[in-house]
Write a protein that holds these residues in place. Structure first.
Motif, PDB file in Angstrom:
ATOM      1  N   PHE A 313       0.841  -1.190   0.000  1.00 16.24           N
ATOM      2  CA  PHE A 313       0.000   0.000   0.000  1.00 16.24           C
ATOM      3  C   PHE A 313       0.884   1.250   0.000  1.00 16.24           C
ATOM      4  CE2 PHE A 313      -2.166  -3.432   2.131  1.00 16.24           C
ATOM      5  CZ  PHE A 313      -3.440  -3.424   1.582  1.00 16.24           C
ATOM      6  N   THR A 379      -7.244 -11.132  -0.918  1.00 21.89           N
ATOM      7  CA  THR A 379      -7.075  -9.957  -1.779  1.00 21.89           C
ATOM      8  C   THR A 379      -8.343  -9.120  -1.932  1.00 21.89           C
ATOM      9  OG1 THR A 379      -7.522 -11.293  -3.759  1.00 21.89           O
ATOM     10  CG2 THR A 379      -5.225 -11.067  -3.065  1.00 21.89           C
ATOM     11  N   GLU A 380      -9.518  -9.755  -1.965  1.00 22.72           N
ATOM     12  CA  GLU A 380     -10.737  -8.990  -2.223  1.00 22.72           C
ATOM     13  C   GLU A 380     -11.041  -7.964  -1.130  1.00 22.72           C
ATOM     14  OE1 GLU A 380     -13.937 -11.654  -3.107  1.00 22.72           O
ATOM     15  OE2 GLU A 380     -13.396 -11.789  -5.237  1.00 22.72           O
ATOM     16  N   ILE A 383      -8.605  -4.887  -1.792  1.00 21.00           N
ATOM     17  CA  ILE A 383      -8.946  -4.033  -2.932  1.00 21.00           C
ATOM     18  C   ILE A 383     -10.308  -3.399  -2.749  1.00 21.00           C
ATOM     19  CG2 ILE A 383      -9.231  -3.998  -5.436  1.00 21.00           C
ATOM     20  CD1 ILE A 383      -6.360  -4.418  -4.352  1.00 21.00           C
ATOM     21  N   ALA A 386     -10.648   0.342  -1.811  1.00 17.85           N
ATOM     22  CA  ALA A 386     -10.053   1.357  -2.679  1.00 17.85           C
ATOM     23  C   ALA A 386     -10.727   2.712  -2.579  1.00 17.85           C
ATOM     24  CB  ALA A 386     -10.071   0.865  -4.122  1.00 17.85           C
ATOM     25  N   LEU A 387     -12.060   2.723  -2.386  1.00 21.13           N
ATOM     26  CA  LEU A 387     -12.776   3.994  -2.296  1.00 21.13           C
ATOM     27  C   LEU A 387     -13.305   4.257  -0.898  1.00 21.13           C
ATOM     28  CD1 LEU A 387     -14.834   3.783  -5.631  1.00 21.13           C
ATOM     29  CD2 LEU A 387     -12.548   4.739  -5.245  1.00 21.13           C
ATOM     30  N   SER A 389     -11.183   4.020   2.191  1.00 20.41           N
ATOM     31  CA  SER A 389     -10.128   4.001   3.203  1.00 20.41           C
ATOM     32  C   SER A 389      -9.428   5.357   3.227  1.00 20.41           C
ATOM     33  CB  SER A 389      -9.153   2.861   2.908  1.00 20.41           C
ATOM     34  OG  SER A 389      -8.245   2.694   3.973  1.00 20.41           O
ATOM     35  N   PHE A 393      -5.436   6.321  -1.317  1.00 19.29           N
ATOM     36  CA  PHE A 393      -5.273   4.860  -1.305  1.00 19.29           C
ATOM     37  C   PHE A 393      -4.914   4.354  -2.696  1.00 19.29           C
ATOM     38  CE2 PHE A 393      -6.604   0.560  -1.979  1.00 19.29           C
ATOM     39  CZ  PHE A 393      -6.544  -0.100  -0.763  1.00 19.29           C
ATOM     40  N   HIS A 394      -3.819   3.633  -2.798  1.00 23.69           N
ATOM     41  CA  HIS A 394      -3.533   2.812  -3.971  1.00 23.69           C
ATOM     42  C   HIS A 394      -2.458   1.801  -3.624  1.00 23.69           C
ATOM     43  CE1 HIS A 394      -0.481   6.012  -4.486  1.00 23.69           C
ATOM     44  NE2 HIS A 394       0.169   5.200  -5.303  1.00 23.69           N
ATOM     45  N   VAL A 395      -2.361   0.770  -4.453  1.00 25.56           N
ATOM     46  CA  VAL A 395      -1.388  -0.294  -4.259  1.00 25.56           C
ATOM     47  C   VAL A 395      -0.430  -0.297  -5.433  1.00 25.56           C
ATOM     48  CG1 VAL A 395      -2.876  -1.729  -2.828  1.00 25.56           C
ATOM     49  CG2 VAL A 395      -2.966  -1.972  -5.313  1.00 25.56           C
ATOM     50  N   PRO A 398      -1.576  -5.043  -9.104  1.00 30.35           N
ATOM     51  CA  PRO A 398      -2.871  -5.715  -8.950  1.00 30.35           C
ATOM     52  C   PRO A 398      -2.757  -6.890  -7.994  1.00 30.35           C
ATOM     53  CG  PRO A 398      -2.329  -5.385 -11.272  1.00 30.35           C
ATOM     54  CD  PRO A 398      -1.099  -5.068 -10.498  1.00 30.35           C
TER      55      PRO A 398
END
Length: 575
Positions: A313, A379-380, A383, A386-387, A389, A393-395, A398
């Motif tokens: 992250f 993983t779910e 991800i 994403a909108l 947190s 936020f980005h990783v 994938p």
């Protein structure tokens, strides 16, 4: 004095492919060795062999042989390599095919018998010595490939064959082990991974090392072109780097544990080593002492440890701690019952002129016995935030699939559990006799105190440890090894005072202070006065080894550079 000239062209599976040709064309050699095996490499080869039983050897060595086998025979250079890995017989057959295709007559021998039966293990291989290699060479082999011998055995074997040393020539054998240990990691002896790299010739690729070993076991470490230079450490023969007391010390300090270096042929006393700068790019090794080896052989065991998955992250800008805390709280329910760890992170640069400088990474790593919990259940939920947190936020990538990892451990077996065997070029097989004597290793765990008197109190300054201290670090399974020593390029009086200071400073308690994550671990510190420093072993720092990936730096490769950057109190007169 009669000597044998032994070169190295590989320190690991993946080293510079052109090195074999460079060594063959760069100057005279009697033997050319290559080390392709490590604990992780055996795991990789084991997984390859599960898919194709004809594999299990280092394929890069095959590529080098296709290009250079004819050249080696033309120059009269004999090749010794552990590239056989798990299948030395298969590699020997492949080399015969190459020789036949080239229309040359090459006598190929191989050494095996290292495989040990360990229930549930993917690979289990005992570390064999150099006498199988020596017998193959004595019988006329042009090329000898082996399974799991010790790295230093690649040099011990040719030295024994050349001089006819007996199996109880302990001091000579130990001296050859030291020379082999210096050569085994290739360019690490000529400036690779060296903390004094700023003083090296970096305009050209680093030259690979060569050992000139005399009949009495004394050796000189050098590289091609060393005789062409007149200034200290310089090289004008076509290869970069340098061979100095410090670069050789750096390799001697690498991946050792204690002051008694236990091998299948001999136990080497590391405190007996004396290094001397004999000339430009020439370092003499003298004084080495040896005693009989231990009765049991070390076995490298690799098992399937389970499965692993990670996510990185990106945290950017302000409120980094709060962002990390919120993310961890949000993810916690999905990690219930799953072994996991969050990495530490650094504070980003304030008022950064670039976005990258204002960001840091927070890594989540999770382990499980099976892949199922680490797939979509892992993983779910990550991800899905994403909108929902922290801002920004980005990783970095994938979601990935879980991957298997290996767990390394060492075992010890009686010598009767292995059959150290040579298959000669003519197909005949010969079993190698065990050593004529054994000795129980002397227990010098965490040997202290320093042999030097305590320094007098004086004014001091707070400076990085690396102000005049070099370091080299690495892994031995789950243990981290850290060598620290004082740089040599100072007057002897200053050097001696600095060595005294360093050996007094570095205690298990101080190591735990410098490496806080080791505070609850078993730490051993061994003074090595002849090398001007100490060897540190931090047990368990790397978990089950590199393949488990328990740590940000899973092989402790940069542990030494981190420790050099830590601030310590240095007496004013030492500066």
């Amino acid at each position: 004095m009669n000597s044998v000239r032994i070169g190295n062209c590989s320190g690991f599976y993946g080293d510079r492919l052109s090195a074999m040709r460079e060594q063959l064309e760069g100057g005279p050699l009697d033997y050319l060795t290559g080390d392709y095996l490590a604990e992780l490499t055996m795991l990789i080869l084991g997984r390859e062999q599960l898919k194709d039983a004809s594999l299990g050897y280092a394929k890069t060595f095959v590529r080098q042989a296709e290009e250079c086998l004819g050249l080696a025979l033309e120059k009269g250079v004999r090749i010794v390599s552990n590239a056989g890995g798990l299948n030395p017989a298969g590699l020997a057959e492949r080399l015969r095919e190459i020789a036949q295709g080239l229309g040359i007559d090459a006598r190929i021998a191989y050494v095996d018998g290292d495989r040990v039966e360990v229930p549930g293990a993917l690979t289990a291989n005992a570390y064999l010595g150099g006498f199988g290699i020596a017998r193959a060479l004595a019988a006329g082999a042009d090329v000898v490939v082996t399974g799991r011998v010790t790295d230093a055995s690649l040099v011990v074997g040719p030295a024994v064959a050349h001089f006819g040393w007996a199996a109880d020539d302990w001091d000579r054998l130990a001296a050859a082990v030291v020379a082999g240990h210096v050569l085994e990691c290739g360019t690490q002896a000529t400036g690779g991974n060296f903390s004094g790299f700023t003083r090296l010739d970096r305009s050209r690729p680093l030259g690979f090392p060569i050992a000139e070993i005399a009949e009495d076991g004394t050796a000189v470490i050098t590289k091609h072109g060393a005789d062409h230079g007149a200034d200290h450490g310089a090289d004008h023969g076509g290869s970069g780097g340098a061979v100095t007391v410090d670069t050789v010390t750096a390799q001697l300090m690498y991946e050792i544990q204690g002051v008694s270096y236990l091998g299948p042929d001999v136990t080497t006393d590391l405190t007996s080593i004396t290094l001397t700068q004999e000339g430009p790019d020439r370092v003499a090794i003298t004084g080495v002492r040896g005693t009989p080896p231990p009765a049991r052989l070390k076995v490298a065991v690799n098992e399937l440890g389970g499965f692993r998955n990670t996510a990185d992250f990106v945290l950017t800008g302000l409120d980094i701690d709060d962002k990390a805390a919120w993310l961890k709280d949000q993810v916690a329910p999905s990690l219930d019952g799953i072994e996991h760890v969050w990495s530490t992170y650094r504070a980003p640069e304030p008022d950064s002129p670039t976005e990258e400088g204002a960001a840091c990474l927070l890594r989540l790593t999770a382990w499980a016995p099976t892949p199922d919990p680490l797939g979509k259940p892992f993983t779910e939920p990550l991800i899905g935030l994403a909108l929902a947190s922290y801002p920004g936020f980005h990783v970095t990538a994938p979601p990935s699939r879980p991957t298997p990892y290996g767990a390394y451990r060492a075992e010890y077996v009686d010598r009767g559990a292995v059959a150290h065997t040579v298959t000669h070029a003519d197909g005949s097989r010969e079993q190698i006799a065990d050593p004529p004597a054994y000795a129980e290793p002397v227990d010098r765990a965490g040997q202290r105190p320093s042999p030097y008197p305590a320094p007098t109190d004086s004014l001091n300054r707070r400076l990085p440890l690396g102000t005049f201290v070099h370091a080299r670090s690495g892994d031995k399974g789950g243990d981290a090894n850290l060598g620290l020593w004082v740089e040599r390029d100072v007057p002897s009086e200053s050097y001696d005072a600095r060595v005294t200071w360093l050996t007094k400073l570095i205690t298990p308690r101080k190591v735990a202070e410098l490496v806080p994550e080791a505070a609850d671990l078993d730490i051993e510190v061994y003074p090595l006065p002849n090398l001007g420093g100490v060897n540190v072993v931090i047990h368990g720092l790397l978990g089950a080894g590199v393949a488990e990936g328990r740590r940000f730096d899973p092989q402790a490769k940069a542990l030494g550079e981190w420790v050099r950057s830590r601030m310590v109190h240095v007496q004013g007169e030492l500066l």
